[in-house]
Scaffold this motif. Structure first.
Motif, PDB file in Angstrom:
ATOM      1  N   VAL A 104      -2.864  38.002  38.863  1.00  0.00           N
ATOM      2  CA  VAL A 104      -2.381  38.725  37.691  1.00  0.00           C
ATOM      3  C   VAL A 104      -1.585  39.930  38.173  1.00  0.00           C
ATOM      4  O   VAL A 104      -2.059  40.702  39.015  1.00  0.00           O
ATOM      5  N   CYS A 105      -0.378  40.091  37.628  1.00  0.00           N
ATOM      6  CA  CYS A 105       0.525  41.159  38.043  1.00  0.00           C
ATOM      7  C   CYS A 105       0.950  41.929  36.796  1.00  0.00           C
ATOM      8  O   CYS A 105       1.584  41.355  35.904  1.00  0.00           O
ATOM      9  N   ALA A 106       0.597  43.202  36.733  1.00  0.00           N
ATOM     10  CA  ALA A 106       0.884  44.012  35.544  1.00  0.00           C
ATOM     11  C   ALA A 106       1.664  45.252  35.929  1.00  0.00           C
ATOM     12  O   ALA A 106       1.400  45.870  36.959  1.00  0.00           O
ATOM     13  N   ILE A 107       2.606  45.629  35.063  1.00  0.00           N
ATOM     14  CA  ILE A 107       3.436  46.794  35.329  1.00  0.00           C
ATOM     15  C   ILE A 107       3.533  47.660  34.079  1.00  0.00           C
ATOM     16  O   ILE A 107       3.536  47.148  32.956  1.00  0.00           O
ATOM     17  N   CYS A 108       3.581  48.973  34.293  1.00  0.00           N
ATOM     18  CA  CYS A 108       3.816  49.943  33.230  1.00  0.00           C
ATOM     19  C   CYS A 108       2.785  49.795  32.109  1.00  0.00           C
ATOM     20  O   CYS A 108       1.586  49.816  32.356  1.00  0.00           O
ATOM     21  N   GLY A 109       3.210  49.628  30.872  1.00  0.00           N
ATOM     22  CA  GLY A 109       2.310  49.582  29.737  1.00  0.00           C
ATOM     23  C   GLY A 109       1.264  48.497  29.795  1.00  0.00           C
ATOM     24  O   GLY A 109       0.187  48.636  29.203  1.00  0.00           O
ATOM     25  N   ALA A 110       1.553  47.422  30.506  1.00  0.00           N
ATOM     26  CA  ALA A 110       0.580  46.336  30.613  1.00  0.00           C
ATOM     27  C   ALA A 110      -0.675  46.780  31.349  1.00  0.00           C
ATOM     28  O   ALA A 110      -1.764  46.242  31.118  1.00  0.00           O
ATOM     29  N   THR A 111      -0.537  47.770  32.236  1.00  0.00           N
ATOM     30  CA  THR A 111      -1.721  48.259  32.951  1.00  0.00           C
ATOM     31  C   THR A 111      -2.693  48.932  31.983  1.00  0.00           C
ATOM     32  O   THR A 111      -3.896  48.928  32.222  1.00  0.00           O
ATOM     33  N   THR A 112      -2.182  49.514  30.899  1.00  0.00           N
ATOM     34  CA  THR A 112      -3.073  50.158  29.934  1.00  0.00           C
ATOM     35  C   THR A 112      -3.950  49.132  29.238  1.00  0.00           C
ATOM     36  O   THR A 112      -5.121  49.396  28.944  1.00  0.00           O
ATOM     37  N   ALA A 113      -3.393  47.953  28.967  1.00  0.00           N
ATOM     38  CA  ALA A 113      -4.173  46.888  28.328  1.00  0.00           C
ATOM     39  C   ALA A 113      -5.259  46.381  29.266  1.00  0.00           C
ATOM     40  O   ALA A 113      -6.399  46.160  28.847  1.00  0.00           O
ATOM     41  N   LEU A 114      -4.928  46.203  30.554  1.00  0.00           N
ATOM     42  CA  LEU A 114      -5.948  45.793  31.528  1.00  0.00           C
ATOM     43  C   LEU A 114      -7.031  46.857  31.650  1.00  0.00           C
ATOM     44  O   LEU A 114      -8.220  46.544  31.729  1.00  0.00           O
ATOM     45  N   ALA A 115      -6.605  48.122  31.671  1.00  0.00           N
ATOM     46  CA  ALA A 115      -7.551  49.216  31.818  1.00  0.00           C
ATOM     47  C   ALA A 115      -8.506  49.286  30.630  1.00  0.00           C
ATOM     48  O   ALA A 115      -9.707  49.505  30.792  1.00  0.00           O
ATOM     49  N   ARG A 123     -11.365  48.075  40.925  1.00  0.00           N
ATOM     50  CA  ARG A 123     -10.387  47.556  41.888  1.00  0.00           C
ATOM     51  C   ARG A 123      -9.265  48.561  42.088  1.00  0.00           C
ATOM     52  O   ARG A 123      -8.846  49.232  41.128  1.00  0.00           O
ATOM     53  N   PRO A 124      -8.729  48.679  43.314  1.00  0.00           N
ATOM     54  CA  PRO A 124      -7.569  49.542  43.527  1.00  0.00           C
ATOM     55  C   PRO A 124      -6.415  49.134  42.613  1.00  0.00           C
ATOM     56  O   PRO A 124      -6.134  47.943  42.454  1.00  0.00           O
ATOM     57  N   HIS A 125      -5.748  50.125  42.030  1.00  0.00           N
ATOM     58  CA  HIS A 125      -4.684  49.852  41.066  1.00  0.00           C
ATOM     59  C   HIS A 125      -3.832  51.107  40.899  1.00  0.00           C
ATOM     60  O   HIS A 125      -4.173  52.186  41.381  1.00  0.00           O
ATOM     61  N   THR A 126      -2.733  50.944  40.192  1.00  0.00           N
ATOM     62  CA  THR A 126      -1.895  52.087  39.855  1.00  0.00           C
ATOM     63  C   THR A 126      -1.340  51.905  38.452  1.00  0.00           C
ATOM     64  O   THR A 126      -1.578  50.892  37.785  1.00  0.00           O
ATOM     65  N   SER A 127      -0.595  52.912  38.004  1.00  0.00           N
ATOM     66  CA  SER A 127       0.053  52.871  36.690  1.00  0.00           C
ATOM     67  C   SER A 127       1.169  53.912  36.693  1.00  0.00           C
ATOM     68  O   SER A 127       1.758  54.165  37.740  1.00  0.00           O
ATOM     69  N   ASN A 128       1.401  54.542  35.557  1.00  0.00           N
ATOM     70  CA  ASN A 128       2.528  55.471  35.435  1.00  0.00           C
ATOM     71  C   ASN A 128       2.187  56.899  35.847  1.00  0.00           C
ATOM     72  O   ASN A 128       2.790  57.848  35.347  1.00  0.00           O
ATOM     73  N   GLY A 129       1.227  57.053  36.744  1.00  0.00           N
ATOM     74  CA  GLY A 129       0.875  58.378  37.235  1.00  0.00           C
ATOM     75  C   GLY A 129      -0.554  58.748  36.875  1.00  0.00           C
ATOM     76  O   GLY A 129      -1.130  58.223  35.914  1.00  0.00           O
ATOM     77  N   PRO A 130      -1.167  59.650  37.643  1.00  0.00           N
ATOM     78  CA  PRO A 130      -2.538  60.094  37.363  1.00  0.00           C
ATOM     79  C   PRO A 130      -2.658  60.649  35.945  1.00  0.00           C
ATOM     80  O   PRO A 130      -1.807  61.417  35.490  1.00  0.00           O
ATOM     81  N   GLY A 131      -3.694  60.240  35.240  1.00  0.00           N
ATOM     82  CA  GLY A 131      -3.910  60.714  33.873  1.00  0.00           C
ATOM     83  C   GLY A 131      -3.329  59.826  32.796  1.00  0.00           C
ATOM     84  O   GLY A 131      -3.714  59.921  31.632  1.00  0.00           O
ATOM     85  N   PHE A 132      -2.407  58.937  33.175  1.00  0.00           N
ATOM     86  CA  PHE A 132      -1.743  58.093  32.173  1.00  0.00           C
ATOM     87  C   PHE A 132      -2.721  57.119  31.525  1.00  0.00           C
ATOM     88  O   PHE A 132      -2.738  56.951  30.301  1.00  0.00           O
ATOM     89  N   PRO A 138      -8.882  54.133  26.137  1.00  0.00           N
ATOM     90  CA  PRO A 138     -10.198  54.765  25.969  1.00  0.00           C
ATOM     91  C   PRO A 138     -11.305  54.113  26.802  1.00  0.00           C
ATOM     92  O   PRO A 138     -12.270  54.782  27.182  1.00  0.00           O
ATOM     93  N   GLY A 139     -11.153  52.821  27.116  1.00  0.00           N
ATOM     94  CA  GLY A 139     -12.194  52.122  27.870  1.00  0.00           C
ATOM     95  C   GLY A 139     -12.067  52.239  29.378  1.00  0.00           C
ATOM     96  O   GLY A 139     -12.869  51.656  30.119  1.00  0.00           O
ATOM     97  N   TYR A 140     -11.100  53.000  29.837  1.00  0.00           N
ATOM     98  CA  TYR A 140     -10.821  53.081  31.277  1.00  0.00           C
ATOM     99  C   TYR A 140     -11.870  53.914  32.003  1.00  0.00           C
ATOM    100  O   TYR A 140     -12.176  55.048  31.609  1.00  0.00           O
ATOM    101  N   LYS A 141     -12.425  53.339  33.078  1.00  0.00           N
ATOM    102  CA  LYS A 141     -13.427  54.041  33.888  1.00  0.00           C
ATOM    103  C   LYS A 141     -13.119  53.892  35.394  1.00  0.00           C
ATOM    104  O   LYS A 141     -14.002  54.015  36.213  1.00  0.00           O
TER     105      LYS A 141
END
Length: 212
Positions: A104-115, A123-132, A138-141
């Motif tokens: 599964v490969c997610a970029i930008c806004g799609a990472t918010t849905a996974l989160a 799992r190690p991951h990234t998105s649009n910057g710390p705090g994004f 709301p479910g991101y931990k």
């Protein structure tokens, strides 16, 4: 054969998919013995989708048609509509794919849905910057697993921020193993710097492959 499922939500961010879909679909820089790749667009309905750039895409198949297999790769692009509940089915499918060993490969806004679905909590991951992700999911931990880089590959999960499309493409191509390593490095060097010597190096890697 690899099957690349490209999820196409309304307002899809066209530029984020350009590098990876064009190379995987065309196969122009594939090594001689590369596994074949089929690319399919997928969505929650067969109705046409309008991208952020105004392009109209008619999906090839539905979320339920995705085959859960290690040869399946799901690409989730950015869009302004990821908070719509109609995308819940594809995120559930993403969780099923990850559990099965598919990619599964997610970029930008799609990472918010996974989160928001909890898929980035361990799992190690990234998105649009710390705090994004905290702001939009709301479910991101998964703060302890966040890596502040343009794109992060963790085995069969590859995530990127909105400016990481080129590195994201490189990591996806590398994961699939369809380029020779020197071809991939020259390809990335050329498109990230624009320097002509990298273009000639890229062409040379293809020539040496043809001579073998």
């Amino acid at each position: 054969m690899f099957t690349i499922y490209v999820y196409v939500p309304d307002t899809l961010a066209d530029w984020e998919l350009g590098y990876v879909t064009s190379e995987l679909n065309s196969g122009r820089f594939f090594k001689k013995d590369a596994e074949r790749v089929a690319l399919k667009t997928v969505s929650y309905s067969k109705e046409p989708v309008i991208t952020m750039g105004g392009m109209k895409i008619v999906p090839d198949c539905l979320t339920d048609d995705i085959v859960v297999s290690e040869k399946s790769i799901l690409l989730l692009p950015g869009a302004n509509t990821w908070n719509d509940k109609k995308h819940g089915a594809i995120i559930e499918k993403a969780g099923e794919l990850l559990s099965s060993g598919a990619t599964v490969c997610a970029i930008c806004g799609a990472t918010t849905a996974l989160a928001n679905f909890g898929l980035l909590n361990n799992r190690p991951h990234t998105s649009n910057g710390p705090g994004f992700l905290e702001m939009f999911s709301p479910g991101y931990k998964g703060q302890n697993f966040y890596v502040d880089k343009p794109s992060v590959a963790d085995n069969n999960l590859i995530t990127a921020g909105s400016t990481g499309a080129l590195l994201w493409a490189k990591q996806i191509i590398e994961h699939l193993g369809v380029f020779k390593s020197d071809t991939l490095e020259s390809w990335y060097d050329y498109f990230s710097t624009g320097k002509p010597e990298h273009f000639y190096a890229l062409m040379q890697t293809l020539q040496s492959d043809n001579e073998n």
